[in-house]
Design a protein around this motif. Sequence first.
Motif, PDB file in Angstrom:
ATOM      1  N   ALA A  48      30.134  13.102  17.438  1.00  0.00           N
ATOM      2  CA  ALA A  48      29.600  12.142  16.480  1.00  0.00           C
ATOM      3  C   ALA A  48      28.258  12.621  15.932  1.00  0.00           C
ATOM      4  CB  ALA A  48      29.440  10.772  17.132  1.00  0.00           C
TER       5      ALA A  48
ATOM      6  N   ARG B 289      31.752   9.548  13.056  1.00  0.00           N
ATOM      7  CA  ARG B 289      32.249   9.911  14.373  1.00  0.00           C
ATOM      8  C   ARG B 289      33.180  11.116  14.278  1.00  0.00           C
ATOM      9  NH1 ARG B 289      33.690   4.133  17.377  1.00  0.00           N
ATOM     10  NH2 ARG B 289      31.532   3.428  17.662  1.00  0.00           N
ATOM     11  N   ARG B 290      33.394  11.765  15.442  1.00  0.00           N
ATOM     12  CA  ARG B 290      34.338  12.877  15.586  1.00  0.00           C
ATOM     13  C   ARG B 290      34.032  14.001  14.600  1.00  0.00           C
ATOM     14  NH1 ARG B 290      38.454  11.747  18.843  1.00  0.00           N
ATOM     15  NH2 ARG B 290      39.691  13.474  17.966  1.00  0.00           N
TER      16      ARG B 290
ATOM     17  N   THR C 209      24.090  16.110  16.682  1.00  0.00           N
ATOM     18  CA  THR C 209      25.279  15.394  17.150  1.00  0.00           C
ATOM     19  C   THR C 209      25.089  14.960  18.597  1.00  0.00           C
ATOM     20  OG1 THR C 209      26.414  17.361  18.005  1.00  0.00           O
ATOM     21  CG2 THR C 209      26.639  16.890  15.640  1.00  0.00           C
ATOM     22  N   ASP C 210      26.192  14.436  19.153  1.00  0.00           N
ATOM     23  CA  ASP C 210      26.173  14.081  20.573  1.00  0.00           C
ATOM     24  C   ASP C 210      26.161  15.302  21.473  1.00  0.00           C
ATOM     25  OD1 ASP C 210      26.058  11.391  20.293  1.00  0.00           O
ATOM     26  OD2 ASP C 210      28.214  11.057  20.348  1.00  0.00           O
TER      27      ASP C 210
ATOM     28  N   ARG D 144      24.688  12.049  14.764  1.00  0.00           N
ATOM     29  CA  ARG D 144      23.663  11.022  15.002  1.00  0.00           C
ATOM     30  C   ARG D 144      22.470  11.181  14.062  1.00  0.00           C
ATOM     31  NH1 ARG D 144      23.551   7.730  19.336  1.00  0.00           N
ATOM     32  NH2 ARG D 144      25.240   7.952  20.857  1.00  0.00           N
TER      33      ARG D 144
ATOM     34  N   THR E 249      28.093   6.761  10.770  1.00  0.00           N
ATOM     35  CA  THR E 249      26.972   6.619  11.708  1.00  0.00           C
ATOM     36  C   THR E 249      25.611   6.686  11.022  1.00  0.00           C
ATOM     37  OG1 THR E 249      27.081   9.000  12.139  1.00  0.00           O
ATOM     38  CG2 THR E 249      28.287   7.530  13.649  1.00  0.00           C
TER      39      THR E 249
END
Length: 1020
Positions: free
Chosen positions: A427, A402-403, A443-444, A429, A387
Amino acid sequence: MISQVRVKTFFSSLCCVVWFSLVPHALADNEIPYFARTWLAEDGLPDNRVVGLAQTADGFLWVATQGGTVRFDGVRFQRVSIASSPGLIAGTMRVLLLDREGRIWLAKDEGGAVFCFDGAQVRMLSADQGLPKNDTQRSLAMDGKGDLWVTYSSGKVIRCARDGKVDTFTSKDGLPGDMGICWLTTSRDGTLWFAKGSQVGVFRNGRFSVLENFGSPALRIAPAHAGGIWVCAGQQVLKFDEGVETVELGKIMPDQDGGRSSFEPSALFEDREGAVWVGTVSAGLFRCDSNSVARVEVSNPSILSLAGDREGNLWVGTRGGLNRLHRRLTSMIGPADGLPFQGVQSVCQDATGTLWLVGENGVLVRGQGTNWIVQSPAGAPAKTYVTCATADTNGSVWIGGRRGALYCWTGGEFKDLGRRVELHERAVRSLLVTRRGDVWIGTDSPEVIYRLRGDTLQPFNLPSGYRFIRAMAEDAAGNVWVGASDGLLVRVTGDALVNETVKPIKAAWSIRCLHGAANGDLWIGFAGAGVGRLRNGNISRFSTDEGLPNDYVAQILTDDRGSVWFAGNQGIYEVREQDFDDLANGAATRVWPVIYGRSEGLPGLQASFDYCPDSLRTSDDRLYFSMLSGLAEVRLDFARLNYRQPDVFIERVIADGRMSAVYQDLKLSTPTSTPAPARPGAAGNKEGLRLPPGVQQVQFEYTALSFVAPENVQFRYQLEGLDKNWVDAGTRRVASYTHLPPGSYRFKVIACNNDGIWNKIGDTLPVTFEPYFWETLWFKLAISLVSFASLFGVVVLVLRRRHRLVVERLEHQRALELERNRIARDLHDDLGVGLTEIGLLGDLAGTSNELPPADRERLEEITGRARTLAASLDEIVWAINPANDTSQSLVDYLFPYAQKLLGSAGIRCRLEAAEPLPAGNLNAEERHEFFHAYKEALNNIIRHAGATEVQVTMAAAAGGLLIRIADNGCGVEEVAGKGAHHGLAGMRERLIRLGGRCELTSNAGGGTVVTFLIPVQPET
């Protein structure tokens, strides 16, 4: 000298084959990033074959084509046309020359005419002055003496002297005898140079002298800034001058597929940096300097003309349009350059200078230029979806996926940090490496951010909300700032997290990016709300209302030149920090952005967002922005501040759809054999423009001559006499006004170039809107005088009529007063005296003892009746007499009457008058009516009140006479059943008829008070 050049040429020919095989790689290695902006016939050119170029003293670029000549301002082409003979300079043009005095010379194919444009004047030389009629001009030159030289396809050389004499030169005058074309130029010292066949020489002492034979019939010459000339002989580019050793600058070697004639030189030019540009017949354009020879792509490989402007641009005329060349500041790296993806969402640079890119497809690559290597942190491209990536100063690269995937590239290997569980498999970011070496992770997860210090991963809890972290930055003080999609803005200082969110009234400003500047400012990019700047704890916001091109800002960087760079939904632009400061301090109303990409063939740029870092300033002073179409690169090392103020002109004035004025409307002078006409005044010194009455709409079209980035030229204008302040027009080049009142105005316009350098003088045009005759001053004055006279006459008539009416009323009043005096006198003298006599006679008759009692009683009744009538007559005479019309007269009559009447009834009377009494008049009717009401009040006291004392008071009150009668009787209630309210209704009716009032107040056992208020008319 000749032998030396021949040896050099022979040696070069021996090496040609070897060099020729290496040239494609050499050109690729030496390729200079130039960009060619092209204009074609569909953009306004008369013809795509551009045979001549020159920038005149006023700043316009003249472009001669084989379909006519135009004047260019960087945006619009305007046909050069003679007002009196528009078809005279239409058609095929062959050569264009700008001489030392700033005049344009233009050779026309048809008829062999040569035109001289000097300001707004045009003169023509033709066969009538001795020029060949059926031969094609190939070269023009002006020598140091001011004589014009013209060469032709047939080999002829013509000189048009300033005195009007025309001479033809042949081999007898020293010219080489072959039939080739003679090419001319003038060096800086005014020496006329020629090239014909393979020979080069000068014109001196009335003859042509050959100085060198270069052995190649393909020759072109051009003046050199340092003196002497540049010579392109075949493929060689040489510096040549008398008495100086000839130096080879370089050699042009086009592609092998072209024939020998394809790289024959067709144009030669030295730019202001000292580089020599060579245009060829069909092999393209080459740039030569002391380091390299490089081919530069233009719209067509057939080069017809070359010229430079005062801002450093190179203009190239080809068979396929007009080209403007300048160093490419902005370029795009994409799939054509080896990237395995198109959209870029994250970028960073490691300690070795290598770029790391993350594509929108989750692929990670590293490399530079066209050499990109796909990297897979997990060993296989399909196993890890990357990402974002960032780098530290120690040589490590940190990669998020991700993850909750988190990797570190160090020592040429990837290391999985194994933080998926701690990151809750969210994920990654955003990544940020601080100067201290901490790695911050967003992160998310909407409620937490992380700091990785060494091996310790520490969470920082965020205020509750639905969001994801997509921006991180470190400011100059070492604080870490975090921005989120819902507008959350937090600051982390040490181990303390502080909420710094700023929200407007309606909704949160969604944050797309953050950037910490070296001066301590924090820049914030919003989605739809423009740009924010946090300085000293205060946030200032700037948007399209203040001049920004777009309110969606995804990436922000700063440079060392005092500028802030932005990338957003509509591309890349730069704004000076001083502009923001001026706006924040109230010294300006807007900022002046410089937009990049469009002028370099990169339209439709849109920046990526949602991941951090997504932009980068490298160690070699380049800016990189992640775009949906690739990686945008900005070469700050190529950027040169454009200090030149743009020349500003009002080009046209259009009134109600009709052309009213045109800048430099050319006029044809009287035909003459003199090639150099007298110079007129400056074209910019315009006389005032007068427009006829009834103009409803007027448009001012203006321009500013800056060719570096004409799309970034900004304007301000003002119509003095109407506009109180400058109007910011942006890039708009027209100002419209409607329904302007007649009068004199001054239209002014100023402009700035792409780097914000203003021409604050600009251009000015006085404009007068002529009035209709009924709008003129004299007509208004006449109407005013007539109106004043009419009004004065009406006033005089009204005053005279009013005076007459007053006089008539006074005369009538005087007549009435005289009549009243007569009547009062007659009544007093005749009836009064007669009644008095009757009374006296009755008294005398009543003294007789002979009368019977009945007759005596009747006689006494007659006598009493006569006396009563005499008293009533006395009252009538008092009322009629105009001498008694004053308040004082009324008081003088009423007081004695009350005293007499009440005294006869045995009631004590006290009288009081408060001075001053009202000054005014009471006419006979008013006094008569009031007297009856007054008498009725006194009679009521006598008949009903049972009073022993009465007080009568008179005073001025409320614009009238106030009379108050108070008794100490039994009051009204005790005698309410007697009479008809003691005549109170009658008294009130009489006072109402007079415009006054009557009031009665009484308390049982406390007496009665009757109050009269009589209006008194002011004296006239």
